[in-house]
Design an enzyme around this catalytic site. Structure first.
Site, PDB file in Angstrom:
ATOM      1  N   CYS A  93      23.398  63.976  17.425  1.00 21.13           N
ATOM      2  CA  CYS A  93      23.423  64.489  18.293  1.00 21.13           C
ATOM      3  C   CYS A  93      24.412  65.250  18.494  1.00 21.13           C
ATOM      4  O   CYS A  93      24.310  65.818  19.275  1.00 21.13           O
ATOM      5  CB  CYS A  93      22.731  62.953  20.010  1.00 21.13           C
ATOM      6  SG  CYS A  93      21.767  62.157  19.338  1.00 21.13           S
TER       7      CYS A  93
ATOM      8  N   HIS B  70      25.277  67.132  25.641  1.00 18.97           N
ATOM      9  CA  HIS B  70      24.289  66.644  24.817  1.00 18.97           C
ATOM     10  C   HIS B  70      23.562  65.889  26.207  1.00 18.97           C
ATOM     11  O   HIS B  70      24.661  64.966  26.775  1.00 18.97           O
ATOM     12  CB  HIS B  70      24.936  65.630  23.859  1.00 18.97           C
ATOM     13  CG  HIS B  70      23.593  64.688  23.260  1.00 18.97           C
ATOM     14  ND1 HIS B  70      22.367  64.988  22.702  1.00 18.97           N
ATOM     15  CD2 HIS B  70      24.194  63.095  23.551  1.00 18.97           C
ATOM     16  CE1 HIS B  70      21.467  63.510  22.868  1.00 18.97           C
ATOM     17  NE2 HIS B  70      22.037  62.740  22.838  1.00 18.97           N
TER      18      HIS B  70
ATOM     19  N   ASN C  56      16.635  62.082  25.935  1.00 21.41           N
ATOM     20  CA  ASN C  56      17.207  62.323  24.960  1.00 21.41           C
ATOM     21  C   ASN C  56      16.461  63.104  23.578  1.00 21.41           C
ATOM     22  O   ASN C  56      16.348  62.611  22.934  1.00 21.41           O
ATOM     23  CB  ASN C  56      18.382  61.087  24.321  1.00 21.41           C
ATOM     24  CG  ASN C  56      18.854  61.477  23.785  1.00 21.41           C
ATOM     25  OD1 ASN C  56      19.414  62.721  22.897  1.00 21.41           O
ATOM     26  ND2 ASN C  56      20.487  60.149  23.521  1.00 21.41           N
TER      27      ASN C  56
HETATM   28  O1  UT7 Z   1      22.344  60.315  22.077  1.00 22.30           O
HETATM   29  C1  UT7 Z   1      22.525  59.440  21.259  1.00 22.30           C
HETATM   30  C2  UT7 Z   1      23.835  58.469  22.318  1.00 22.30           C
HETATM   31  N1  UT7 Z   1      22.842  57.696  23.340  1.00 22.30           N
HETATM   32  C3  UT7 Z   1      23.632  57.328  24.145  1.00 22.30           C
HETATM   33  O2  UT7 Z   1      24.492  58.225  24.687  1.00 22.30           O
HETATM   34  C4  UT7 Z   1      22.888  56.201  25.149  1.00 22.30           C
HETATM   35  C5  UT7 Z   1      24.272  55.287  25.324  1.00 22.30           C
HETATM   36  N2  UT7 Z   1      23.750  54.553  26.619  1.00 22.30           N
HETATM   37  C6  UT7 Z   1      22.696  54.187  27.649  1.00 22.30           C
HETATM   38  O3  UT7 Z   1      22.389  55.251  27.928  1.00 22.30           O
HETATM   39  C7  UT7 Z   1      22.291  53.239  28.213  1.00 22.30           C
HETATM   40  O4  UT7 Z   1      23.508  51.814  27.507  1.00 22.30           O
HETATM   41  C8  UT7 Z   1      21.101  52.591  28.020  1.00 22.30           C
HETATM   42  C9  UT7 Z   1      20.281  53.994  28.936  1.00 22.30           C
HETATM   43  C10 UT7 Z   1      20.477  52.579  26.637  1.00 22.30           C
HETATM   44  C11 UT7 Z   1      21.560  51.143  28.928  1.00 22.30           C
HETATM   45  O5  UT7 Z   1      21.616  51.325  29.941  1.00 22.30           O
HETATM   46  P1  UT7 Z   1      22.182  49.393  30.503  1.00 22.30           P
HETATM   47  O6  UT7 Z   1      22.489  49.914  32.233  1.00 22.30           O
HETATM   48  O7  UT7 Z   1      23.227  49.593  29.826  1.00 22.30           O
HETATM   49  O8  UT7 Z   1      21.309  48.539  30.390  1.00 22.30           O
HETATM   50  P2  UT7 Z   1      21.717  47.385  29.180  1.00 22.30           P
HETATM   51  O9  UT7 Z   1      21.536  47.820  27.999  1.00 22.30           O
HETATM   52  O10 UT7 Z   1      22.830  46.643  30.135  1.00 22.30           O
HETATM   53  O11 UT7 Z   1      20.902  46.308  30.077  1.00 22.30           O
HETATM   54  C12 UT7 Z   1      20.709  45.891  31.370  1.00 22.30           C
HETATM   55  C13 UT7 Z   1      18.967  44.807  31.336  1.00 22.30           C
HETATM   56  C14 UT7 Z   1      19.312  44.374  29.701  1.00 22.30           C
HETATM   57  O12 UT7 Z   1      18.609  43.095  30.984  1.00 22.30           O
HETATM   58  P3  UT7 Z   1      19.281  42.098  31.342  1.00 22.30           P
HETATM   59  O13 UT7 Z   1      19.851  40.935  29.688  1.00 22.30           O
HETATM   60  O14 UT7 Z   1      20.568  41.602  32.018  1.00 22.30           O
HETATM   61  O15 UT7 Z   1      18.462  40.786  31.650  1.00 22.30           O
HETATM   62  C15 UT7 Z   1      17.726  44.943  28.660  1.00 22.30           C
HETATM   63  O16 UT7 Z   1      17.175  44.209  28.725  1.00 22.30           O
HETATM   64  O17 UT7 Z   1      17.942  46.006  31.502  1.00 22.30           O
HETATM   65  C16 UT7 Z   1      17.651  45.090  29.727  1.00 22.30           C
HETATM   66  N3  UT7 Z   1      16.542  46.591  29.955  1.00 22.30           N
HETATM   67  C17 UT7 Z   1      15.065  46.907  30.440  1.00 22.30           C
HETATM   68  N4  UT7 Z   1      14.759  46.779  31.406  1.00 22.30           N
HETATM   69  C18 UT7 Z   1      14.000  47.422  32.062  1.00 22.30           C
HETATM   70  C19 UT7 Z   1      17.201  47.240  28.548  1.00 22.30           C
HETATM   71  N5  UT7 Z   1      15.506  48.599  28.837  1.00 22.30           N
HETATM   72  C20 UT7 Z   1      15.558  48.374  29.710  1.00 22.30           C
HETATM   73  C21 UT7 Z   1      13.820  49.116  30.069  1.00 22.30           C
HETATM   74  N6  UT7 Z   1      12.930  48.539  30.980  1.00 22.30           N
HETATM   75  N7  UT7 Z   1      13.371  50.081  29.168  1.00 22.30           N
END
Ligand code: UT7
Length: 323
Positions: free
Chosen positions: A113, A250, A280
């Site tokens: 990215c 980005h 993204n």
């Molecule tokens: O371009 C490369 C760079 N990449 C990035 O910049 C990505 C950076 N990271 C992010 O944008 C965020 O960390 C994400 C959007 C990927 C995730 O958001 P988050 O607020 O960090 O969520 P999390 O990973 O802590 O997950 C929270 C909960 C989890 O469930 P539990 O363990 O709390 O029960 C996940 O299993 O959300 C769950 N979850 C989802 N739920 C519904 C993860 N993906 C999904 C989904 N729909 N698609």
């Protein structure tokens, strides 16, 4: 002072659009979760398009916008991490599609990215060395081929597309300062492995591999490193951060951009976003955004603009431009 000026931009998105509701038919997710955690509402996915076709279309539009002829282009760099072919490289295929003569050099760069800023900086270095005079830079991803469509933690985030810019050396405006960094020791946070080696001395056991991401680790990395590298370029350039008109970032996650704006104490209105529409698109996100803001007339001659990319590697970087 010799600067590297962007004189034309173009972009190309695949036709098929999937909404968050479409995603919730594939995996256990919802429009509410995706929109509130990321800002993303739709993404375009390649169906009949390929990386090469999107890259060539974006490049054609950028050259048209710049009024540049194929014979003038002496360097083509394509930033991508989701190539159609191991070889020939995407840049050579774009050269073929656009009829750019063999006097040009053409190569791909994989900086995920952060690819577009790294490619722009590479061209800038060539221009400073007096080696080339007009370059085509493309960021393209058919990243949907690297996605596990049963993994809700990644499949809702990404989209396909391409953006391009034509650049030339200029005394009037362009790249003033650059910053680029890498920390391979953190690389495990965002990985897509290649197929394993298979040959007479090594047997392949692994199945096809897809993108794996530690979302929270990448999020923390982005919100700390990105403000740092933006400060680095404005400080080096002797520009007050409040005098920067636009921060083109980005497009990974709206919350990352909000946090970066807050840490920089800059109004979020200076951070245009299109991740709502495209998700993204990795190396393509910056040049697509650049093309959109350029066509909307948001880029004004003489104003300061910052570009910044970050992602797998881990890699990050920023560019200070005088438009
Ligand atoms: O371009 C490369 C760079 N990449 C990035 O910049 C990505 C950076 N990271 C992010 O944008 C965020 O960390 C994400 C959007 C990927 C995730 O958001 P988050 O607020 O960090 O969520 P999390 O990973 O802590 O997950 C929270 C909960 C989890 O469930 P539990 O363990 O709390 O029960 C996940 O299993 O959300 C769950 N979850 C989802 N739920 C519904 C993860 N993906 C999904 C989904 N729909 N698609």
């Amino acid at each position: 002072m010799m600067m590297t000026r962007i004189i034309g931009t173009g972009s190309a998105l695949p036709e098929a659009v999937l909404t968050n509701d479409d995603m919730s038919a594939l995996v256990e997710t919802s429009d509410e979760w995706i929109a509130s955690r990321t800002g993303i509402r739709t993404r375009h996915l390649a169906g009949k398009e390929s990386g090469v076709s999107m890259a060539s279309e974006a490049a054609r539009r950028a050259m048209e916008n710049a009024g540049a002829h194929p014979e003038e282009i002496d360097l083509i760099i394509v930033a991508t991490c989701s190539v159609d072919n191991f070889f020939p490289n995407t840049a050579c295929s774009v050269q073929k599609e656009l009829g750019i003569p063999n006097t040009a050099a053409a190569f791909d760069m994989n900086v995920a990215c952060a690819g577009f800023v790294y490619a722009l900086h590479t061209v800038h270095a060539y221009f400073l060395a007096g080696i080339y005079k007009k370059a085509l830079i493309v960021g393209v991803e058919a990243i949907s081929r690297l996605i596990d469509w049963t993994d809700r933690s990644t499949c809702v985030l990404f989209g396909d597309g391409a953006g391009a810019a034509v650049v030339e050396p200029s005394e009037e405006g362009g790249v003033i300062c650059i910053s680029q960094h890498a920390d391979g020791s953190l690389g495990d946070a965002l990985v897509c492995e290649n197929r394993e080696i298979e040959n007479p001395v090594s047997k392949r056991e692994q199945q096809l591999s897809y993108i794996k991401m530690n979302g929270q680790a990448v999020f923390k990395f982005a919100v700390t490193r990105v403000p740092e590298c933006i400060h680095e370029v404005v400080d080096k350039g002797g520009v007050d951060i409040n005098d920067v008109s636009l921060f083109l970032m980005h497009q990974a996650n709206e919350r990352i951009l909000q946090s970066v704006a807050k840490r920089l104490k800059v109004d979020i209105a200076k951070f245009p976003m299109n991740l709502q529409k495209y998700g993204n698109t990795s190396a393509a996100s910056l040049p697509i955004l650049l093309d959109e803001v350029s066509r909307e007339g948001l880029l004004k001659r003489g104003e300061y603009v910052v570009l910044s990319g970050f992602g797998a590697g881990l890699t990050w970087g920023a560019t200070l431009l005088k438009w």
